[in-house]
Enzyme design. Structure first.
Site, PDB file in Angstrom:
ATOM      1  N   ASP A 139       0.815  -1.222   0.000  1.00 17.80           N
ATOM      2  CA  ASP A 139       0.000   0.000   0.000  1.00 17.80           C
ATOM      3  C   ASP A 139       0.849   1.273   0.000  1.00 17.80           C
ATOM      4  O   ASP A 139       0.355   2.349  -0.343  1.00 17.80           O
ATOM      5  CB  ASP A 139      -0.919   0.024   1.236  1.00 17.80           C
ATOM      6  CG  ASP A 139      -2.048  -0.975   1.142  1.00 17.80           C
ATOM      7  OD1 ASP A 139      -2.091  -1.734   0.150  1.00 17.80           O
ATOM      8  OD2 ASP A 139      -2.894  -1.012   2.060  1.00 17.80           O
ATOM      9  N   HIS A 156      -5.326 -10.392  -3.788  1.00 10.26           N
ATOM     10  CA  HIS A 156      -4.022 -10.839  -3.280  1.00 10.26           C
ATOM     11  C   HIS A 156      -3.014 -11.146  -4.372  1.00 10.26           C
ATOM     12  O   HIS A 156      -1.843 -11.371  -4.058  1.00 10.26           O
ATOM     13  CB  HIS A 156      -4.210 -12.040  -2.351  1.00 10.26           C
ATOM     14  CG  HIS A 156      -4.942 -11.675  -1.094  1.00 10.26           C
ATOM     15  ND1 HIS A 156      -6.305 -11.645  -1.031  1.00 10.26           N
ATOM     16  CD2 HIS A 156      -4.486 -11.294   0.124  1.00 10.26           C
ATOM     17  CE1 HIS A 156      -6.673 -11.263   0.180  1.00 10.26           C
ATOM     18  NE2 HIS A 156      -5.597 -11.044   0.904  1.00 10.26           N
TER      19      HIS A 156
HETATM   20  O1  F6P Z   1      -0.969  -5.329   2.910  1.00  4.99           O
HETATM   21  C1  F6P Z   1      -1.985  -4.374   2.970  1.00  4.99           C
HETATM   22  C2  F6P Z   1      -3.222  -4.970   2.406  1.00  4.99           C
HETATM   23  O2  F6P Z   1      -2.857  -5.503   1.194  1.00  4.99           O
HETATM   24  C3  F6P Z   1      -4.412  -4.027   2.261  1.00  4.99           C
HETATM   25  O3  F6P Z   1      -4.402  -3.277   1.100  1.00  4.99           O
HETATM   26  C4  F6P Z   1      -5.585  -4.961   2.326  1.00  4.99           C
HETATM   27  O4  F6P Z   1      -6.734  -4.304   2.765  1.00  4.99           O
HETATM   28  C5  F6P Z   1      -5.101  -5.960   3.323  1.00  4.99           C
HETATM   29  O5  F6P Z   1      -3.697  -6.022   3.199  1.00  4.99           O
HETATM   30  C6  F6P Z   1      -5.705  -7.322   3.153  1.00  4.99           C
HETATM   31  O6  F6P Z   1      -5.092  -8.204   4.043  1.00  4.99           O
HETATM   32  P1  F6P Z   1      -5.571  -9.696   4.353  1.00  4.99           P
HETATM   33  O7  F6P Z   1      -6.540 -10.113   3.302  1.00  4.99           O
HETATM   34  O8  F6P Z   1      -4.308 -10.486   4.335  1.00  4.99           O
HETATM   35  O9  F6P Z   1      -6.149  -9.647   5.714  1.00  4.99           O
END
Ligand code: F6P
Length: 371
Positions: free
Chosen positions: A143, A287
């Site tokens: 981010d 992801h």
């Molecule tokens: O690493 C930050 C991020 O990618 C955010 O943009 C997103 O909201 C979050 O992680 C999602 O994380 P997870 O699905 O692993 O909980």
């Protein structure tokens, strides 16, 4: 810290490309330059809360690691030792287990801890520092919203992934005369959306820093159709919201975590379909942006950061985070890194570039920035 014998190393928060490259650089520097031992902690701070989640790393452990995505140590964004959530009998209890973390670090003989993470992880490291843990931070987050550093490890690779997706979506959008809405990550800041959107030739970019107005986007798309461009690409950061509207969540927060963002792309697509009377589809990159092999930029940044973090420990600069400023590695106090979130400045050259290309960000804001 010249009598140091052993340091610890962990990766916390959401993973990203380049974490392994940081680990490799740090292990090599610690062993080759200082003769220290390196204890790898598994799954972020969880590895200092639970027993048997740590192992010594040697040079063979980091062989072949440079191009590999993810983190060989594992990570979690759900283990905050200061507010550790445990579910028992259908009830969630919150504990401060920071003393366990300090105890475990002592038990492992860790004299300083290298913490690779984003804003949440740095905040935990900062708190633990006040409780007596010697910590040094390395910034990572796709981010790119961690304050004190121009760029964090993982951002460049995520931008490239999103840009490549936009290149691919362009051809199908054009073939079918469609509007394609692409949701990218970016919880509090629109760095990925803006950078990938400009690099990938988007027509509309929505970021959390600028609440959007549907009428403005509709006008932009209609104007493109009238001028002969029979398709449009809109990039939407997951944390974007409309003027006066709410952030869109996909799911409630899970144990120890935060509420999951998601759905803004589909919402904008539905609204545009109605307003523009054209075919609109939404794609969520999700992801995908956190995976894959790091770009050359991220490998170099990760290597520089990993090496520098070990030198910082050797020189006694604990309580600091390595950072990139004006293209040079430097150090910033952890207190500064956690003092606020790094959002896209509305007068930045990136915003100006988008406006110069007549990318639709928000009409009202465009008028202000152009003044
Ligand atoms: O690493 C930050 C991020 O990618 C955010 O943009 C997103 O909201 C979050 O992680 C999602 O994380 P997870 O699905 O692993 O909980």
């Amino acid at each position: 810290m010249s009598n140091m014998q052993r340091i610890g190393l962990l990766t916390g928060g959401g993973d990203c490309p380049g974490l392994n490259a940081v680990i490799r650089a740090a292990v090599k520097t610690a062993i080759n330059e200082y003769g220290w031992e390196v204890m790898g902690i598994e799954d972020g701070f969880e590895g200092l809360i639970q027993p048997h989640k740590a192992r010594l790393l040697d040079l063979t452990d980091v062989r072949g690691l440079l191009p590999r995505g993810g983190t060989m140590l594992g990570s979690t964004n759900r283990a905050n030792p200061l507010q550790y959530e445990v579910a028992t009998d259908g009830q969630v209890r919150v504990f401060d287990v920071s003393e366990t973390v300090l105890h475990r670090a002592r038990e492992y003989g860790i004299e300083a801890l290298l913490v690779i993470g984003g804003d949440g992880t740095m905040r935990i490291a900062h708190e633990l520092m006040h409780k007596g843990l010697q910590v040094v931070g390395v910034p990572k987050t796709i981010d790119n919203d961690l304050y004190g550093t121009e760029v964090s490890v993982g951002f460049d690779t995520a931008v490239n992934t999103a840009m490549e997706a936009l290149d691919k979506l362009h051809t199908t959008a054009e073939s079918h005369h469609r509007v394609l809405v692409v949701e990218v990550m970016g919880r509090h800041a629109g760095w990925i959306a803006l950078a990938a959107g400009i690099a990938g030739g988007a027509d509309v970019i929505l970021i959390p820093e600028i609440p959007y107005c549907l009428e403005v986007i509709t006008a932009k798309i209609q104007q493109r159709y009238q001028s002969g461009a029979q398709f449009s690409i809109a990039v939407v950061a997951e944390g974007s919201k409309s003027l006066g509207g709410e952030t869109v969540y996909r799911a409630e927060r899970e144990l120890g975590g935060v509420a999951r963002l998601g759905g803004i792309g589909e919402l904008v697509a539905t609204q545009l379909r109605r307003l523009c009377q054209v075919d609109v589809r939404a794609t969520v990159l999700g992801h995908l942006q956190r995976g894959g092999s790091p770009t050359a930029f991220d490998r170099l940044l990760a290597t520089r950061f990993g090496m520098m973090a070990v030198h910082m420990i050797a020189q006694g600069h604990v309580g600091h985070m390595v950072a990139l400023q004006d293209g040079h590695t430097t150090i910033v106090p952890l207190s500064e890194a956690v003092s606020c979130q790094k959002q896209v400045p509305l007068d930045s050259d990136l915003v100006r570039a988008a406006l110069g290309l007549t990318i639709c960000l928000d009409n009202h804001r465009q008028a202000i920035v152009a003044e």
